[in-house]
Scaffold this active site. Structure first.
Site, short mmCIF file in Angstrom:
data_model
loop_
_atom_site.label_atom_id
_atom_site.label_comp_id
_atom_site.label_asym_id
_atom_site.label_seq_id
_atom_site.Cartn_x
_atom_site.Cartn_y
_atom_site.Cartn_z
N LYS A 33 0.84 -1.20 0.00
CA LYS A 33 0.00 0.00 0.00
C LYS A 33 0.87 1.25 0.00
O LYS A 33 2.08 1.19 0.27
CB LYS A 33 -0.93 0.00 1.21
CG LYS A 33 -0.23 0.09 2.55
CD LYS A 33 -1.23 0.09 3.70
CE LYS A 33 -0.52 0.20 5.04
NZ LYS A 33 -1.45 0.27 6.17
N ARG A 129 -10.38 1.10 15.37
CA ARG A 129 -10.28 1.88 14.15
C ARG A 129 -11.38 1.39 13.22
O ARG A 129 -12.41 2.03 13.08
CB ARG A 129 -8.87 1.72 13.56
CG ARG A 129 -8.49 2.77 12.55
CD ARG A 129 -7.02 2.68 12.20
NE ARG A 129 -6.61 1.36 11.72
CZ ARG A 129 -5.36 1.06 11.34
NH1 ARG A 129 -4.42 1.98 11.42
NH2 ARG A 129 -5.07 -0.15 10.90
N TYR A 253 18.46 28.97 7.62
CA TYR A 253 17.31 29.73 8.11
C TYR A 253 17.24 29.70 9.64
O TYR A 253 17.44 28.66 10.26
CB TYR A 253 16.01 29.14 7.56
CG TYR A 253 15.77 29.42 6.10
CD1 TYR A 253 15.64 30.72 5.62
CD2 TYR A 253 15.66 28.37 5.19
CE1 TYR A 253 15.42 30.98 4.28
CE2 TYR A 253 15.43 28.61 3.84
CZ TYR A 253 15.31 29.92 3.40
OH TYR A 253 15.08 30.16 2.08
N MET A 301 14.07 23.77 1.61
CA MET A 301 13.24 23.09 0.63
C MET A 301 14.06 22.19 -0.29
O MET A 301 13.68 21.05 -0.57
CB MET A 301 12.46 24.10 -0.21
CG MET A 301 11.54 23.47 -1.23
SD MET A 301 10.64 24.67 -2.23
CE MET A 301 9.48 25.31 -1.02
#
Length: 357
Positions: A33, A129, A253, A301
Site C-alpha cells: 500500500k 479503528r 534559516y 526546501m
C-alpha cells in the site's frame, strides 16, 4: 542532473520477504500500500511476484494498478470497499477483500457476482479503528457463508501495540479475538510486521509484513530479529558547495546552528521538497563518502547542510547517504520525531532507481 535519488535494492526486498516467511512459518501477503511505502508498488510487486503468496493494497485503485501491470497473484484490499458498486470490479479482477462493517455485509448479500468472493472478516479486538464488534462477529461470519456469495473467509484482526514488546495490550487483543472466533473453522491472520518479528506465539496462517519488507524496524529499541532486516532504500545525493566558517557564524534559516569552532560546511542537494524531514535537528546522522557525520542547521526546501570539519577528504561532489545501509532510516526518523513509515511515504521528487532485477 540534480544528484538526489533513491536507490531501491530489490534483492534486499526479497530477503526481507523470505525472513517474514521464515519467522512466521506462514503464508505472507506482501503489503505494498501507499506505493509500497514510497518504494514503488509495481516494481516491488514484480520483484516478489514469483515467490509471494499474494499482496495487500489499501484500496481498489492501488490493486487495479497492480493488475494493469501484470500482477496476477491474489491482492487483498485492506480497507475493503467504500461503495457497493466497487464489488463489480472486485469480482471482475478477482480481488480479495476485507469486510469490517455491517453495511458491507448487506452489500455483498445483495450483489450479483460471477464467482464466490474471498473475504477477510475483520474483528475490532481493541484497535478501535475499523472492524466488527466481538458480539457481531460470529453472526457476520454465518451471514456471509449463508449468502451464497462467498467461497472462503479468513478471520483477521490488527494489533495496536505489537511494536511495544513489553506491553500486555497484544495479549489482551489476542484473547478477545480467540473468544470471538471460538468454534469458527477458518484460517487466521493476526501478525503484522512487529508481530512477525516479536510475537512468535501468536497464531497466524497468514501474515502481513509491511514496514519490515522495506528493511526498517518497527521497534524503538534494538530487537534481535529486526537486526536481520536489510534496508531496501538508500536515499543519497552529493555535496554541491563547501563553506569555510570561523567560530560564531550561523548556518541556514533561523540561525538554528551557530559554529562552535572553525567549521567546514557541506551543502547537499536534498531538502524537504524531496521528502527529507524538515524537522530533522542538528546532529541527525548522515554519511559522507562512507564516513559518519551530522546534519547541521535547518533543512531547507531543496538543500541541507552537513558538518565536514572532521572529514578533510570530503568536498565538492562527495556522495552523501541520508539514509540506507549505513545510516538507518529508523535513526533519522527518531531524530526528527517521526517514524520510518512516514519518511518513506513522504518521498516525492528524488527519482527511484532499481537494483537487483
Amino acid at each position: 542532473m540534480r544528484p538526489a535519488r533513491a536507490l531501491i535494492d530489490l534483492d534486499a526486498l526479497r530477503h526481507n520477504y523470505q525472513l517474514a516467511r521464515e519467522l512466521s512459518g506462514a503464508r505472507a501477503l506482501a503489503v505494498v500500500k501507499a506505493d509500497a511505502y514510497g518504494h514503488g508498488a509495481v516494481r516491488c510487486a514484480q520483484a516478489l511476484q514469483s515467490e509471494a503468496d499474494g499482496f495487500a493494497a489499501a484500496c481498489i485503485e492501488e490493486a487495479l494498478a497492480l493488475r494493469e501491470a501484470g500482477i496476477h497473484a491474489p491482492i487483498l484490499l485492506l480497507e475493503g470497499f467504500f461503495e457497493a458498486d466497487e464489488l463489480a470490479l472486485i469480482d471482475q479482477h478477482e480481488l480479495w477483500c476485507v469486510v469490517h462493517a455491517q453495511w458491507q455485509i448487506e452489500a455483498i448479500e445483495q450483489a450479483r457476482l460471477s464467482r464466490p468472493l474471498t473475504l477477510w472478516l475483520k474483528l475490532d479486538s481493541g484497535m478501535h479503528r475499523v472492524g466488527l464488534h466481538p458480539a457481531e462477529y460470529q453472526e457476520a461470519y454465518r451471514r456471509l457463508l449463508a449468502s451464497g456469495k462467498v467461497g472462503k473467509i479468513v478471520l483477521m484482526s490488527h494489533f495496536a501495540r505489537a511494536d511495544e514488546p513489553e506491553c500486555e495490550r497484544t495479549v489482551e487483543q489476542l484473547a478477545v479475538f480467540q473468544q470471538a472466533r471460538q468454534g469458527l473453522a477458518a484460517e487466521v491472520s493476526l501478525r503484522n510486521s512487529p508481530a512477525v518479528l516479536g510475537w512468535p506465539a501468536v497464531p497466524s496462517d497468514w501474515v502481513r509484513p509491511g514496514i519490515m519488507l522495506y528493511g526498517a524496524t518497527p521497534f524503538e529499541q534494538a530487537q534481535e530479529q529486526a537486526a536481520r532486516l536489510q534496508p531496501v532504500m538508500t536515499l543519497e545525493s552529493k555535496v554541491i558547495s563547501v563553506r569555510e566558517l570561523p567560530a560564531g557564524e550561523p548556518v541556514g534559516y533561523g540561525a538554528r546552528f551557530v559554529s562552535e569552532r572553525p567549521t567546514r560546511v557541506g551543502v547537499v542537494a536534498m531538502g524537504y521538497a524531496d521528502g527529507y524531514p524538515r524537522h530533522a535537528p542538528t546532529g541527525t546522522p548522515v554519511a559522507v563518502d562512507g564516513q559518519l557525520t551530522r546534519l547541521i542547521g535547518r533543512v531547507s526546501m531543496d538543500m541541507l547542510t552537513v558538518d565536514l570539519t572532521d572529514l578533510p577528504q570530503a568536498g565538492l561532489g562527495s556522495r552523501v547517504e541520508l539514509w540506507g545501509k549505513q545510516v538507518l532510516a529508523s535513526d533519522v526518523a527518531m531524530a526528527a520525531g517521526s517514524i520510518p513509515y512516514q519518511i518513506f511515504c513522504n518521498l516525492r521528487r528524488a527519482p527511484l532507481l532499481y537494483l537487483g532485477g
